[in-house]
Design an enzyme around this catalytic site. Structure first.
Site, PDB file in Angstrom:
ATOM      1  N   SER A 151       0.781  -1.000   0.058  1.00 25.12           N
ATOM      2  CA  SER A 151       0.113  -0.011  -0.044  1.00 25.12           C
ATOM      3  C   SER A 151       0.874   1.234   0.142  1.00 25.12           C
ATOM      4  CB  SER A 151      -0.810   0.021   1.278  1.00 25.12           C
ATOM      5  OG  SER A 151      -1.654   1.159   1.447  1.00 25.12           O
ATOM      6  N   TYR A 157      -2.871  -1.578  10.779  1.00 27.39           N
ATOM      7  CA  TYR A 157      -2.890  -1.991   9.182  1.00 27.39           C
ATOM      8  C   TYR A 157      -1.496  -1.663   8.622  1.00 27.39           C
ATOM      9  CZ  TYR A 157      -3.921  -1.711   4.424  1.00 27.39           C
ATOM     10  OH  TYR A 157      -3.980  -1.584   3.144  1.00 27.39           O
TER      11      TYR A 157
HETATM   12  P1  NDP Z   1     -11.690  -5.590  -0.614  1.00 29.20           P
HETATM   13  O1  NDP Z   1     -12.269  -5.751   0.821  1.00 29.20           O
HETATM   14  O2  NDP Z   1     -12.537  -5.604  -1.755  1.00 29.20           O
HETATM   15  O3  NDP Z   1     -10.946  -7.452  -0.907  1.00 29.20           O
HETATM   16  C1  NDP Z   1     -10.315  -7.941   0.176  1.00 29.20           C
HETATM   17  C2  NDP Z   1      -9.928  -9.385  -0.100  1.00 29.20           C
HETATM   18  O4  NDP Z   1      -9.362  -9.796   0.895  1.00 29.20           O
HETATM   19  C3  NDP Z   1     -11.465 -10.067  -0.191  1.00 29.20           C
HETATM   20  O5  NDP Z   1     -11.526 -10.810  -1.246  1.00 29.20           O
HETATM   21  C4  NDP Z   1     -11.484 -10.896   0.999  1.00 29.20           C
HETATM   22  O6  NDP Z   1     -12.304 -11.843   0.875  1.00 29.20           O
HETATM   23  C5  NDP Z   1      -9.948 -11.193   1.114  1.00 29.20           C
HETATM   24  N1  NDP Z   1      -9.493 -11.855   2.528  1.00 29.20           N
HETATM   25  C6  NDP Z   1      -9.746 -11.016   3.762  1.00 29.20           C
HETATM   26  N2  NDP Z   1      -9.296 -12.127   4.605  1.00 29.20           N
HETATM   27  C7  NDP Z   1      -8.836 -13.188   4.037  1.00 29.20           C
HETATM   28  C8  NDP Z   1      -8.549 -14.366   4.371  1.00 29.20           C
HETATM   29  N3  NDP Z   1      -8.323 -14.843   5.610  1.00 29.20           N
HETATM   30  N4  NDP Z   1      -8.182 -15.477   3.416  1.00 29.20           N
HETATM   31  C9  NDP Z   1      -8.539 -15.079   2.204  1.00 29.20           C
HETATM   32  N5  NDP Z   1      -8.925 -14.016   1.562  1.00 29.20           N
HETATM   33  C10 NDP Z   1      -8.978 -12.997   2.404  1.00 29.20           C
HETATM   34  O7  NDP Z   1     -10.213  -4.904  -0.560  1.00 29.20           O
HETATM   35  P2  NDP Z   1      -9.184  -4.643  -1.796  1.00 29.20           P
HETATM   36  O8  NDP Z   1      -9.344  -5.376  -3.016  1.00 29.20           O
HETATM   37  O9  NDP Z   1      -9.194  -3.093  -1.692  1.00 29.20           O
HETATM   38  O10 NDP Z   1      -7.789  -5.127  -1.042  1.00 29.20           O
HETATM   39  C11 NDP Z   1      -6.980  -6.126  -1.500  1.00 29.20           C
HETATM   40  C12 NDP Z   1      -5.678  -5.541  -1.051  1.00 29.20           C
HETATM   41  O11 NDP Z   1      -5.127  -4.391  -1.395  1.00 29.20           O
HETATM   42  C13 NDP Z   1      -5.421  -5.529   0.467  1.00 29.20           C
HETATM   43  O12 NDP Z   1      -4.188  -6.216   0.798  1.00 29.20           O
HETATM   44  C14 NDP Z   1      -5.304  -4.340   0.687  1.00 29.20           C
HETATM   45  O13 NDP Z   1      -4.642  -3.896   1.801  1.00 29.20           O
HETATM   46  C15 NDP Z   1      -4.533  -3.607  -0.388  1.00 29.20           C
HETATM   47  N6  NDP Z   1      -4.907  -2.407  -0.625  1.00 29.20           N
HETATM   48  C16 NDP Z   1      -6.006  -1.772  -0.788  1.00 29.20           C
HETATM   49  C17 NDP Z   1      -6.222  -0.253  -1.031  1.00 29.20           C
HETATM   50  C18 NDP Z   1      -7.517   0.325  -1.281  1.00 29.20           C
HETATM   51  O14 NDP Z   1      -7.587   1.610  -1.268  1.00 29.20           O
HETATM   52  N7  NDP Z   1      -8.568  -0.510  -1.533  1.00 29.20           N
HETATM   53  C19 NDP Z   1      -4.870   0.658  -1.119  1.00 29.20           C
HETATM   54  C20 NDP Z   1      -3.618  -0.060  -0.682  1.00 29.20           C
HETATM   55  C21 NDP Z   1      -3.843  -1.486  -0.646  1.00 29.20           C
HETATM   56  P3  NDP Z   1     -13.760 -12.157   1.811  1.00 29.20           P
HETATM   57  O15 NDP Z   1     -14.881 -11.663   0.873  1.00 29.20           O
HETATM   58  O16 NDP Z   1     -13.729 -13.667   2.226  1.00 29.20           O
HETATM   59  O17 NDP Z   1     -13.544 -11.432   3.227  1.00 29.20           O
END
Ligand code: NDP
Length: 285
Positions: free
Chosen positions: A136, A149
Site C-alpha cells: 500500500s 494496518y
Molecule cells: P476488498 O475488501 O475488496 O478485498 C479484500 C479481499 O481479501 C477479499 O476478497 C477478502 O475476502 C480477502 N480476504 C480477507 N481475509 C482473507 C483471508 N483470511 N483469506 C483469504 N482472503 C481473505 O479490498 P481490496 O481489493 O481493496 O484489497 C486488496 C488488497 O489491496 C489488500 O491487501 C489491501 O490492503 C490492499 N490495498 C487496498 C487499497 C484500497 O484503497 N482499496 C489501497 C492499498 C492497498 P472475503 O470476501 O472472504 O473477506
C-alpha cells in the site's frame, strides 16, 4: 528458464476488489489463473472468465497447502503468486483487542509468508517464478487510527526486500505493489472492523472521526473522487508479472505518488501537525 516452466497464476482474495479485477483481467487475456477465496461461492462467476477456482483462506494452513498441491499436480508449479488478500483492522492502538491485532497480522503478513514458503520449492525447481505482494502507499506513512494496518504493510515490505535478494539466484522475482486510494470493499470493511466507540471512552470522538474520515475517502467526500477503480491495480499487477526486469516497487494512482512524496519531505512534527488538522487528538478537549 525452461520454456515449459509453469506460468499458472495463483491469486488470493478474489471475492471482491483488486483480487477479482486481477483474476478477470489475466484470465480474459488467456492466462492460466487460479482465483481463490475463502468461499468458492463468492467467486463462482469467475469461472465464466476462464478462471479455475479454489478455496483458500490465508489464515488456514490446510487450505493453503491443499490449494498449492492442487496447482502443482495440475501445472507442475505455481508460476506466479499474487498475495492480495488483506484488510484494515482500524482503531486506536490501545483499544483494539489483542486477538484482533493477531488476526490482522495473521491475514496480512503471516498468511502471505506461509503461502510464499509453500510455492517457493516449486518455483525454485523450475528456476522461474514471480511473487507479487500487494502492499500500500500506507507502507510509507501512517494515519492515526490505522496503526496496525500500516504495521502489516511495513512488515510486508521488509519481508519482500529480504526475499527479493534471497530468491533472485533461483530465477524468482519479487515485486511490491503500492496502490493509493482504490474504490473496493476495503473502506467499508475498515469501518466495520473499528472497535465500538464507547460513548464516554477516551477514544470515542477520535474513533468516530476515523470512521467518518474513512467513509469520506472511500464513499462520500470530495477525496473519494481521487479514488481509482481496482482494474488500475490489476493492470500494474499484469505488468509486474510480465516484465522481464520488473521494478522492485510499483506505485499505483496519483494519490499514492502525491502522499508518499509529501511524507518524504515532511518532518515528523510537521506530519503530526497535518494529522492534528484531520483528526481530533485523543485526550485533548
Ligand atoms: P476488498 O475488501 O475488496 O478485498 C479484500 C479481499 O481479501 C477479499 O476478497 C477478502 O475476502 C480477502 N480476504 C480477507 N481475509 C482473507 C483471508 N483470511 N483469506 C483469504 N482472503 C481473505 O479490498 P481490496 O481489493 O481493496 O484489497 C486488496 C488488497 O489491496 C489488500 O491487501 C489491501 O490492503 C490492499 N490495498 C487496498 C487499497 C484500497 O484503497 N482499496 C489501497 C492499498 C492497498 P472475503 O470476501 O472472504 O473477506
Amino acid at each position: 528458464m525452461s520454456p515449459s516452466a509453469s506460468k499458472a497464476i495463483l491469486i488470493t482474495g478474489c471475492s471482491t476488489g483488486i483480487g477479482r479485477a486481477t483474476a478477470q483481467r489475466l484470465a480474459r487475456a488467456g492466462r492460466t489463473v487460479y482465483a481463490t477465496a475463502r468461499s468458492v461461492d463468492a467467486i463462482a462467476d469467475l469461472e465464466r472468465d476462464g478462471c479455475k477456482l479454489l478455496a483458500l483462506d490465508v489464515c488456514d494452513e490446510a487450505s493453503m497447502t491443499a490449494a498449492v498441491r492442487a496447482i502443482e499436480s495440475a501445472e507442475g508449479a505455481v508460476g506466479a503468486l499474487v498475495n492480495n488478500a488483506g484488510y484494515s483492522q482500524s482503531g486506536p492502538i490501545e483499544d483494539v483487542p489483542i486477538d484482533l491485532v493477531r488476526k490482522q497480522f495473521e491475514t496480512n503478513v503471516f498468511g502471505l509468508v506461509r503461502l510464499t514458503q509453500l510455492v517457493l520449492p516449486g518455483m525454485r525447481a523450475q528456476r522461474d517464478g514471480r511473487i507479487v505482494n500487494i502492499s500500500s502507499m500506507g507502507a510509507n506513512f501512517t494515519f492515526p487510527g490505522g496503526g496496525y494496518y500500516h504495521a502489516t504493510k511495513y512488515a510486508l515490505e521488509a519481508i519482500s526486500d529480504a526475499l527479493r535478494f534471497e530468491v533472485a539466484g533461483f530465477g524468482v522475482k519479487v515485486v511490491v505493489i503500492q496502490p493509493g486510494l482504490i474504490k473496493t470493499n476495503f473502506g467499508e470493511r475498515a469501518v466495520a472492523e473499528l472497535p465500538e466507540a464507547q460513548g464516554d471512552g477516551p477514544y470515542a470522538g477520535f474513533t468516530e472521526k476515523v470512521a467518518q474520515a474513512t467513509r469520506d475517502v472511500y464513499e462520500e467526500g470530495a477525496m473519494a473522487k481521487l479514488g481509482s477503480g481496482p482494474d488500475s491495480v490489476a493492470k500494474v499487477i499484469e505488468k509486474a508479472i510480465d516484465a522481464d526486469k520488473p521494478k522492485a516497487r510499483y506505485r499505483v494512482t496519483p494519490s499514492a505518488h502525491a502522499m508518499i512524496a509529501l511524507r518524504a519531505v515532511t518532518p515528523d512534527r510537521g506530519w503530526d501537525a497535518i494529522m492534528r488538522g484531520q483528526f481530533p487528538q485523543p485526550g485533548k478537549s
